[in-house]
Design a protein around this motif. Structure first.
Motif, PDB file in Angstrom:
ATOM      1  N   SER A 164     -10.857 -11.751 -18.231  1.00 16.26           N
ATOM      2  CA  SER A 164     -10.362 -12.473 -19.488  1.00 16.26           C
ATOM      3  C   SER A 164     -11.523 -12.124 -20.546  1.00 16.26           C
ATOM      4  O   SER A 164     -11.134 -12.343 -21.671  1.00 16.26           O
ATOM      5  N   GLY A 203      -3.718  -0.379 -15.195  1.00 17.55           N
ATOM      6  CA  GLY A 203      -4.418  -1.546 -15.384  1.00 17.55           C
ATOM      7  C   GLY A 203      -4.932  -2.265 -14.113  1.00 17.55           C
ATOM      8  O   GLY A 203      -5.797  -3.235 -14.035  1.00 17.55           O
ATOM      9  N   ALA A 237      -8.600 -10.229  -4.174  1.00 18.37           N
ATOM     10  CA  ALA A 237      -8.960 -10.343  -5.575  1.00 18.37           C
ATOM     11  C   ALA A 237     -10.142  -9.721  -5.919  1.00 18.37           C
ATOM     12  O   ALA A 237     -10.148  -8.718  -6.738  1.00 18.37           O
ATOM     13  N   VAL A 243      -7.150   8.916  -8.551  1.00 16.46           N
ATOM     14  CA  VAL A 243      -6.039   8.032  -7.942  1.00 16.46           C
ATOM     15  C   VAL A 243      -6.400   6.614  -8.026  1.00 16.46           C
ATOM     16  O   VAL A 243      -7.592   6.338  -7.663  1.00 16.46           O
TER      17      VAL A 243
HETATM   18  C1  LIG Z   1      -9.014 -13.645 -11.111  1.00 18.10           C
HETATM   19  C2  LIG Z   1     -10.177 -12.721 -11.799  1.00 18.10           C
HETATM   20  C3  LIG Z   1     -10.602 -12.700 -12.649  1.00 18.10           C
HETATM   21  C4  LIG Z   1     -11.719 -11.733 -13.128  1.00 18.10           C
HETATM   22  N1  LIG Z   1     -12.316 -12.081 -14.516  1.00 18.10           N
HETATM   23  C5  LIG Z   1     -13.271 -11.061 -14.956  1.00 18.10           C
HETATM   24  C6  LIG Z   1     -13.816 -11.467 -16.254  1.00 18.10           C
HETATM   25  O1  LIG Z   1     -13.611 -12.252 -17.050  1.00 18.10           O
HETATM   26  N2  LIG Z   1     -14.531 -10.321 -16.752  1.00 18.10           N
HETATM   27  C7  LIG Z   1     -14.790  -9.199 -16.048  1.00 18.10           C
HETATM   28  O2  LIG Z   1     -15.838  -8.431 -16.419  1.00 18.10           O
HETATM   29  N3  LIG Z   1     -14.295  -8.992 -14.629  1.00 18.10           N
HETATM   30  C8  LIG Z   1     -13.494  -9.772 -14.176  1.00 18.10           C
HETATM   31  N4  LIG Z   1     -12.624  -9.667 -12.755  1.00 18.10           N
HETATM   32  C9  LIG Z   1     -13.235  -8.360 -12.270  1.00 18.10           C
HETATM   33  C10 LIG Z   1     -12.336  -7.201 -12.767  1.00 18.10           C
HETATM   34  O3  LIG Z   1     -11.112  -7.627 -13.141  1.00 18.10           O
HETATM   35  C11 LIG Z   1     -11.958  -6.463 -11.629  1.00 18.10           C
HETATM   36  O4  LIG Z   1     -13.001  -6.255 -10.851  1.00 18.10           O
HETATM   37  C12 LIG Z   1     -11.425  -5.059 -12.229  1.00 18.10           C
HETATM   38  O5  LIG Z   1     -10.321  -5.138 -12.980  1.00 18.10           O
HETATM   39  C13 LIG Z   1     -10.940  -4.173 -11.017  1.00 18.10           C
HETATM   40  O6  LIG Z   1     -10.830  -2.769 -11.341  1.00 18.10           O
HETATM   41  P1  LIG Z   1     -10.392  -1.459 -10.371  1.00 18.10           P
HETATM   42  O7  LIG Z   1     -10.171  -0.513 -11.066  1.00 18.10           O
HETATM   43  O8  LIG Z   1     -11.992  -1.163  -9.698  1.00 18.10           O
HETATM   44  O9  LIG Z   1      -9.436  -1.900  -9.322  1.00 18.10           O
HETATM   45  P2  LIG Z   1      -7.981  -2.171  -9.379  1.00 18.10           P
HETATM   46  O10 LIG Z   1      -7.651  -3.131 -10.563  1.00 18.10           O
HETATM   47  O11 LIG Z   1      -7.630  -3.048  -8.245  1.00 18.10           O
HETATM   48  O12 LIG Z   1      -7.242  -1.009  -9.576  1.00 18.10           O
HETATM   49  C14 LIG Z   1      -7.089  -0.496  -8.354  1.00 18.10           C
HETATM   50  C15 LIG Z   1      -5.513   0.385  -8.645  1.00 18.10           C
HETATM   51  O13 LIG Z   1      -5.524   1.347  -7.678  1.00 18.10           O
HETATM   52  C16 LIG Z   1      -3.974   1.342  -7.397  1.00 18.10           C
HETATM   53  N5  LIG Z   1      -3.439   2.015  -6.135  1.00 18.10           N
HETATM   54  C17 LIG Z   1      -3.890   1.350  -5.096  1.00 18.10           C
HETATM   55  N6  LIG Z   1      -3.334   2.365  -3.965  1.00 18.10           N
HETATM   56  C18 LIG Z   1      -2.981   3.328  -4.627  1.00 18.10           C
HETATM   57  C19 LIG Z   1      -2.447   4.512  -4.335  1.00 18.10           C
HETATM   58  N7  LIG Z   1      -2.220   4.826  -2.772  1.00 18.10           N
HETATM   59  N8  LIG Z   1      -2.232   5.476  -4.962  1.00 18.10           N
HETATM   60  C20 LIG Z   1      -2.177   5.442  -6.209  1.00 18.10           C
HETATM   61  N9  LIG Z   1      -2.708   4.297  -6.787  1.00 18.10           N
HETATM   62  C21 LIG Z   1      -3.011   3.275  -5.882  1.00 18.10           C
HETATM   63  C22 LIG Z   1      -3.489   0.002  -7.760  1.00 18.10           C
HETATM   64  O14 LIG Z   1      -2.084  -0.131  -8.026  1.00 18.10           O
HETATM   65  C23 LIG Z   1      -4.466  -0.230  -8.834  1.00 18.10           C
HETATM   66  O15 LIG Z   1      -4.021  -0.287  -9.974  1.00 18.10           O
HETATM   67  C24 LIG Z   1     -11.851 -10.487 -12.621  1.00 18.10           C
HETATM   68  C25 LIG Z   1     -11.176 -10.402 -11.248  1.00 18.10           C
HETATM   69  C26 LIG Z   1     -10.291 -11.167 -10.901  1.00 18.10           C
HETATM   70  C27 LIG Z   1      -9.596 -10.995  -9.705  1.00 18.10           C
END
Ligand SMILES: Cc1cc2nc3c(=O)[nH]c(=O)nc-3n(C[C@H](O)[C@H](O)[C@H](O)COP(=O)(O)OP(=O)(O)OC[C@H]3O[C@@H](n4cnc5c(N)ncnc54)[C@H](O)[C@@H]3O)c2cc1C
Length: 471
Positions: free
Chosen positions: A58, A40, A399, A10
């Motif tokens: 990025s 994404g 974020a 999920v």
């Molecule tokens: C401004 C910024 C700049 C960054 N720059 C860099 C960089 O240059 N290099 C780097 O390595 N990292 C960088 N990061 C960090 C990196 O982008 C994030 O830590 C990473 O993308 C997070 O991925 P994730 O899958 O853990 O979480 P998320 O991307 O938050 O994914 C969680 C997913 O769960 C879904 N979701 C939520 N609730 C539910 C539900 N009930 N049912 C189904 N789906 C649900 C959401 O829609 C989302 O798609 C940056 C982050 C930010 C905010």
């Protein structure tokens, strides 16, 4: 409609999709449910008027062989775009009212005007200091103890605020800087550890590599989402989970109504607060641990200019801003210097970051104020004349998770609760690092765990069949 799958993931951010990719490589079919209309999560690349902007990540700073393996096996080598030589060689710090080059090597640190002689001598004393510290030590305590106050103020604080949106006074050193704290534990000093690693790396580890993709970081997402064996459903918002007879039952809201599924293994790759609400009926303590994780807001401002409008040479990655300099930005990346195709010919793309734990109030600023404050800083720092021809804002209310407080103890407690709940896995950027690199690396570990459980379950089934044949 009720269906069945081996593994339900999920959250279709990079965490969830990476787990799905590793599982698909191991031959385990998986279904991914993503609430949004696109996969994404935070990562999204946007093209506008010849500029390419990134909503979150990025670039990928890699030193993990697992990331190299994924990029190669997913067929992404050709899509990679390396950091340009100019950006590789230099990054800046806003210090004492001007941009100064941030030294990357000890040699250049010694001659840098950023550090006082006292600060430099303090750095040189590091190998002779006894090892110490404790598990809950903050980044500020750790850096002050090992490298001195100046190193904290002029390098580590801006780095922690700029890359993790966090406050080093509150951030757990072992959670945010696991490699540095491990060096002290293992070798007694950071200097000895770095020297030892340099020697060892020549024979073992993967070469450090900073890159993105020609069409932006979303290329990684699209590729992972299209992996054979990965069945991605967007607009599937998980509403509730329950323990089932042979695993888990999950229900999602979809545009076609409710969808139910049974899964042997369930992975919640969702933000901590979302996961907390979902596990609350099963385990109140686990929900409390997750709810205690705070997130910081960030506003990302992308500005495109004619090259001639910018006075600075933009000969580097960009600049970071220490907290005591009083600017509203934590940093500014010069995207068109970093990667060749981020702006049209003769133009530049500058991406600024505001907010984080340092200035959470930025979340309430109007768009006009965010842009005006950013422009005000960039005009002063980079000698910009004229107006931007591209202005784009990205908002993140939550974020990044803040690794504040006794974070390792919290993460350990979460792990202990999960041991009581076999078949449930929690994996997102609040566990094991926020970077894309760390997400891919952690995903491989959880996929390995799930695969081991599948193999064990299969073996148990065979044994049960054999025994029933004997009976
Ligand atoms: C401004 C910024 C700049 C960054 N720059 C860099 C960089 O240059 N290099 C780097 O390595 N990292 C960088 N990061 C960090 C990196 O982008 C994030 O830590 C990473 O993308 C997070 O991925 P994730 O899958 O853990 O979480 P998320 O991307 O938050 O994914 C969680 C997913 O769960 C879904 N979701 C939520 N609730 C539910 C539900 N009930 N049912 C189904 N789906 C649900 C959401 O829609 C989302 O798609 C940056 C982050 C930010 C905010």
């Amino acid at each position: 409609m009720s269906t069945q799958t081996d593994v339900l993931i999920v959250g279709g951010g990079v965490s969830g999709l990476s787990i799905a990719w590793w599982l698909a490589q191991a031959g385990l079919p998986v279904e991914v449910w993503e609430a949004d209309a696109r996969p994404g999560g935070k990562i999204e690349s946007h093209r506008q008027d010849g500029y390419l902007t990134e909503r979150a990540a990025s670039l990928l700073m890699n030193f993990r062989p697992e990331v190299t393996e994924m990029v190669r096996e997913a067929g992404l080598e050709e899509e990679k775009i390396g950091r340009s030589a100019i950006a590789e060689s230099r990054r800046y710090l806003w210090h004492a009212g001007r941009l100064q080059t941030l030294p990357m090597q000890l040699g250049s640190m010694i001659v840098s005007p950023i550090w006082s002689w006292r600060g430099k001598l303090r750095l040189l004393a590091e190998p002779f200091l006894p090892a110490g510290g404790h598990e809950d030590e903050s980044v500020s305590e750790f850096i002050r103890r090992r490298l001195g106050r100046e190193m904290l103020d002029k390098a580590m604080e801006p780095f922690i605020a700029g890359t993790l949106a966090a406050d080093p006074d509150l951030t757990s050193a072992s959670a945010a800087l696991p490699r540095l704290t491990a060096l002290e534990r293992r070798y007694g000093s950071l200097t000895a550890g770095i020297l030892a690693h340099r020697l060892l790396r020549r024979r073992t580890a993967c070469r450090a590599d900073t890159f993105s993709f020609h069409d932006g970081m979303e290329t990684l997402i699209k590729t992972l989402a299209a992996t054979p064996g990965v069945c991605l459903h967007t607009r599937h918002r998980l509403l509730a989970i329950e323990r089932g007879r042979d695993g888990w039952e999950a229900v999602a809201a979809t545009p076609l109504g409710e969808r139910r599924i049974r899964a042997k293994e369930l992975v919640l790759a969702t933000p901590a607060g979302v996961s907390a609400a979902l596990v609350q009926p099963l385990d109140v303590e686990l929900a409390q641990l997750l709810n205690g994780i705070r997130y910081a807001p960030i506003k990302v401002v992308h500005l495109g200019f004619d090259r001639a409008a910018v006075g600075h040479a933009l000969d580097g990655t960009g600049f970071l801003v220490p907290r005591n300099e009083g600017l509203p930005l934590t940093g500014n990346l010069w995207m068109s210097s970093l990667f060749a195709n981020r702006a049209p010919a003769g133009k530049v793309l500058l991406t600024a970051y505001l907010g984080g734990a340092r200035t959470p109030g930025v979340a309430d600023w109007t768009d006009t104020r965010v842009v005006d404050e950013t422009l005000g800083v960039l005009r002063r720092v980079l000698g910009i004349r004229g107006e931007p021809e591209l202005v784009r804002l990205d908002h993140h209310a939550e974020a990044l998770p803040l690794y504040h407080g006794a974070y390792q103890a919290r993460i350990r407690a979460i792990g202990e609760r999960l041991e009581q709940t076999p078949g449930l896995h929690l994996e997102a950027n609040y566990r094991g690092g926020v970077s894309v690199r760390d997400r891919i690396y952690c995903a491989r570990t959880v996929a390995g765990r799930i695969r081991a459980r599948a193999v064990q379950a299969e073996a148990n089934l065979k044994t049960a069949h054999a025994l029933s044949g004997l009976a």
